[in-house]
Design a protein around this motif. Structure first.
Motif, PDB file in Angstrom:
ATOM      1  N   LYS A 336      66.963  36.020 -36.299  1.00 28.92           N
ATOM      2  CA  LYS A 336      66.760  36.247 -37.732  1.00 28.92           C
ATOM      3  C   LYS A 336      66.381  37.707 -38.008  1.00 28.92           C
ATOM      4  O   LYS A 336      66.904  38.343 -38.945  1.00 28.92           O
ATOM      5  CB  LYS A 336      65.662  35.304 -38.231  1.00 28.92           C
ATOM      6  N   VAL A 337      65.495  38.255 -37.195  1.00 29.28           N
ATOM      7  CA  VAL A 337      65.067  39.643 -37.383  1.00 29.28           C
ATOM      8  C   VAL A 337      66.209  40.605 -37.086  1.00 29.28           C
ATOM      9  O   VAL A 337      66.414  41.590 -37.814  1.00 29.28           O
ATOM     10  CB  VAL A 337      63.848  39.966 -36.501  1.00 29.28           C
ATOM     11  N   MET A 338      66.973  40.325 -36.034  1.00 29.55           N
ATOM     12  CA  MET A 338      68.103  41.197 -35.709  1.00 29.55           C
ATOM     13  C   MET A 338      69.126  41.188 -36.839  1.00 29.55           C
ATOM     14  O   MET A 338      69.709  42.235 -37.178  1.00 29.55           O
ATOM     15  CB  MET A 338      68.756  40.752 -34.405  1.00 29.55           C
ATOM     16  N   SER A 339      69.361  40.037 -37.440  1.00 30.91           N
ATOM     17  CA  SER A 339      70.274  39.962 -38.579  1.00 30.91           C
ATOM     18  C   SER A 339      69.729  40.796 -39.741  1.00 30.91           C
ATOM     19  O   SER A 339      70.489  41.493 -40.424  1.00 30.91           O
ATOM     20  CB  SER A 339      70.473  38.506 -39.010  1.00 30.91           C
ATOM     21  N   PHE A 340      68.420  40.734 -39.952  1.00 35.75           N
ATOM     22  CA  PHE A 340      67.785  41.520 -41.009  1.00 35.75           C
ATOM     23  C   PHE A 340      67.974  43.013 -40.764  1.00 35.75           C
ATOM     24  O   PHE A 340      68.331  43.770 -41.680  1.00 35.75           O
ATOM     25  CB  PHE A 340      66.293  41.173 -41.082  1.00 35.75           C
ATOM     26  N   LEU A 341      67.734  43.452 -39.540  1.00 32.68           N
ATOM     27  CA  LEU A 341      67.884  44.874 -39.216  1.00 32.68           C
ATOM     28  C   LEU A 341      69.325  45.341 -39.387  1.00 32.68           C
ATOM     29  O   LEU A 341      69.594  46.416 -39.918  1.00 32.68           O
ATOM     30  CB  LEU A 341      67.423  45.139 -37.776  1.00 32.68           C
ATOM     31  N   ALA A 342      70.273  44.483 -38.938  1.00 34.86           N
ATOM     32  CA  ALA A 342      71.687  44.844 -39.038  1.00 34.86           C
ATOM     33  C   ALA A 342      72.143  44.886 -40.486  1.00 34.86           C
ATOM     34  O   ALA A 342      72.902  45.782 -40.882  1.00 34.86           O
ATOM     35  CB  ALA A 342      72.529  43.843 -38.248  1.00 34.86           C
ATOM     36  N   GLU A 343      71.670  43.939 -41.292  1.00 34.73           N
ATOM     37  CA  GLU A 343      72.053  43.907 -42.710  1.00 34.73           C
ATOM     38  C   GLU A 343      71.521  45.122 -43.458  1.00 34.73           C
ATOM     39  O   GLU A 343      72.131  45.568 -44.443  1.00 34.73           O
ATOM     40  CB  GLU A 343      71.516  42.632 -43.352  1.00 34.73           C
ATOM     41  N   ASN A 344      70.404  45.670 -43.002  1.00 34.00           N
ATOM     42  CA  ASN A 344      69.811  46.818 -43.663  1.00 34.00           C
ATOM     43  C   ASN A 344      70.163  48.143 -43.000  1.00 34.00           C
ATOM     44  O   ASN A 344      69.638  49.203 -43.406  1.00 34.00           O
ATOM     45  CB  ASN A 344      68.284  46.653 -43.715  1.00 34.00           C
ATOM     46  N   ALA A 345      71.026  48.089 -42.016  1.00 33.01           N
ATOM     47  CA  ALA A 345      71.441  49.316 -41.329  1.00 33.01           C
ATOM     48  C   ALA A 345      72.626  49.961 -42.058  1.00 33.01           C
ATOM     49  O   ALA A 345      73.317  49.327 -42.851  1.00 33.01           O
ATOM     50  CB  ALA A 345      71.833  49.009 -39.888  1.00 33.01           C
ATOM     51  N   VAL A 346      72.838  51.235 -41.778  1.00 33.48           N
ATOM     52  CA  VAL A 346      74.003  51.959 -42.295  1.00 33.48           C
ATOM     53  C   VAL A 346      74.986  52.095 -41.137  1.00 33.48           C
ATOM     54  O   VAL A 346      74.739  52.874 -40.202  1.00 33.48           O
ATOM     55  CB  VAL A 346      73.609  53.340 -42.840  1.00 33.48           C
ATOM     56  N   VAL A 347      76.058  51.320 -41.189  1.00 35.54           N
ATOM     57  CA  VAL A 347      77.012  51.259 -40.078  1.00 35.54           C
ATOM     58  C   VAL A 347      78.233  52.108 -40.403  1.00 35.54           C
ATOM     59  O   VAL A 347      78.910  51.887 -41.417  1.00 35.54           O
ATOM     60  CB  VAL A 347      77.454  49.804 -39.794  1.00 35.54           C
ATOM     61  N   SER A 348      78.516  53.067 -39.556  1.00 38.55           N
ATOM     62  CA  SER A 348      79.706  53.906 -39.694  1.00 38.55           C
ATOM     63  C   SER A 348      80.715  53.486 -38.633  1.00 38.55           C
ATOM     64  O   SER A 348      80.334  53.179 -37.502  1.00 38.55           O
ATOM     65  CB  SER A 348      79.349  55.387 -39.517  1.00 38.55           C
TER      66      SER A 348
END
Length: 349
Positions: A336-348
């Motif tokens: 759940k936390v990893m999904s949160f971090l990924a959703e709030n990341a800026v992915v290029s």
């Protein structure tokens, strides 16, 4: 590679737990004062670069061909109305005999062979030119003097070969329609089906790469004063038990297993990455605390019951067996936390 190994070690920890009785230092993360051990940096807006999910058209073509050919038979799309020619791919059954006794490795059914490829010993492929599908021929052949099997080297043998059909070069929609793939009845639809299948696999890999990159970026922003040694010892013990059991299921010892997959013996693997796995989990727990992502007992029971029922169990206890609920709580929480971090990341890309 390091992130991958730490992830593997962390996953192993989800299979069991060790009690922390008789000590002031807990091994249950939700009860641990993680702020004593880690200072978490900015974890929203982490910038990562990940290769986008793409599908190689050559892979699509290859998989389409393999799927299609698995459905072709003499009665369904195979060519049966002409003799075999050089360059044809044929589907054959054969049995090789030496002194009227079948020899090891000399028998096969539904074998694909391209005539002229040189895949078989001299005379085998040439002996099938001109044979009609459905016919059976005896090929009197001699193995080469230099051959990997000493028992067959230079020996005269007889191969009894049946040509089942000639493999068509082009796909036939009528054959595709018999495959039983939902909503696939022609070559265009088969192409889309295979493309979607490969793309989904690439998407899974992409999402895993995003999480790995986010975790790396996140951990670089975390500072650790120390780590709880009791928790490190727990991770080592549980990992050792899990690796040993996994290795046994493959019929090898633990060191052989870890040397094959990770190029190090088990103890080196565990000692190298257990502390890093603890650091990751403590840092993720810290984010869960800050963002109110922790999983309550009621939420955990509801999720476990859903998992149990999906797996065909009636109760949670039947489903989890000897595994602690806390292990499931931590496993679900970290996802759940990893999904949160990924959703709030800026992915290029």
């Amino acid at each position: 590679m390091k992130k991958k190994l730490v992830s593997v070690l962390a996953a192993l920890l989800a299979v069991g737990s060790l009690a922390g009785c008789g000590s002031e230092e807990t091994t249950v993360l939700k009860d641990l004062d993680v702020d004593k051990y880690v200072t978490v940096g900015e974890y929203k807006g982490l910038q990562v670069n990940v290769t986008p999910a793409t599908v190689d058209e050559a892979e699509v073509t290859e998989l389409m061909h393999n799927v299609y050919m698995g459905s072709v038979t003499a009665e369904n799309g195979g060519i049966t109305d002409r003799a075999v020619e050089v360059g044809d791919t044929v589907n054959i059954d054969y049995m090789g005999k030496k002194d009227d006794v079948a020899f090891e490795g000399g028998t096969a059914s539904s074998q694909s062979l391209t005539i002229g490829s040189g895949q078989f010993i001299d005379g085998f492929e040439d002996g099938l030119v001109g044979v009609m599908p459905g016919e059976t021929v005896d090929l009197n052949l001699t193995f080469p003097e230099v051959y990997h099997s000493a028992e067959l080297a230079g020996q005269e043998v007889v191969f009894t070969v049946t040509v089942n059909f000639i493999v068509p070069e082009e796909m036939n929609d009528a054959v595709i329609a018999t495959m039983g793939i939902p909503n696939v009845s022609n070559e265009e639809e088969l192409h889309q089906y295979v493309y979607d299948l490969l793309y989904q696999n690439e998407l899974y890999a992409y999402e895993a790469n995003v999480q790995n990159a986010v975790m790396d970026a996140f951990m670089q922003k975390c500072e650790f004063d120390k780590v709880p040694e009791k928790l490190v010892d727990k991770y080592k013990a549980v990992s050792k038990e899990s690796i040993t059991a996994t290795a046994a299921s493959y019929g090898v010892d633990a060191d052989t297993f870890t040397n094959y997959y990770y190029q190090m013996d088990m103890n080196t693997f565990i000692n190298t990455y257990a502390e890093e796995a603890v650091k990751q989990d403590i840092a993720l727990q810290a984010v869960a605390n800050k963002e109110n992502l922790n999983i309550s007992d009621e939420e955990l029971d509801a999720m476990l019951l859903e998992y149990a029922q999906s797996a065909g169990f009636t109760t949670i206890e039947e489903y989890i067996g000897d595994v602690s609920k806390e292990d499931y709580r931590e496993y679900i929480l970290f996802d759940k936390v990893m999904s949160f971090l990924a959703e709030n990341a800026v992915v290029s890309e």
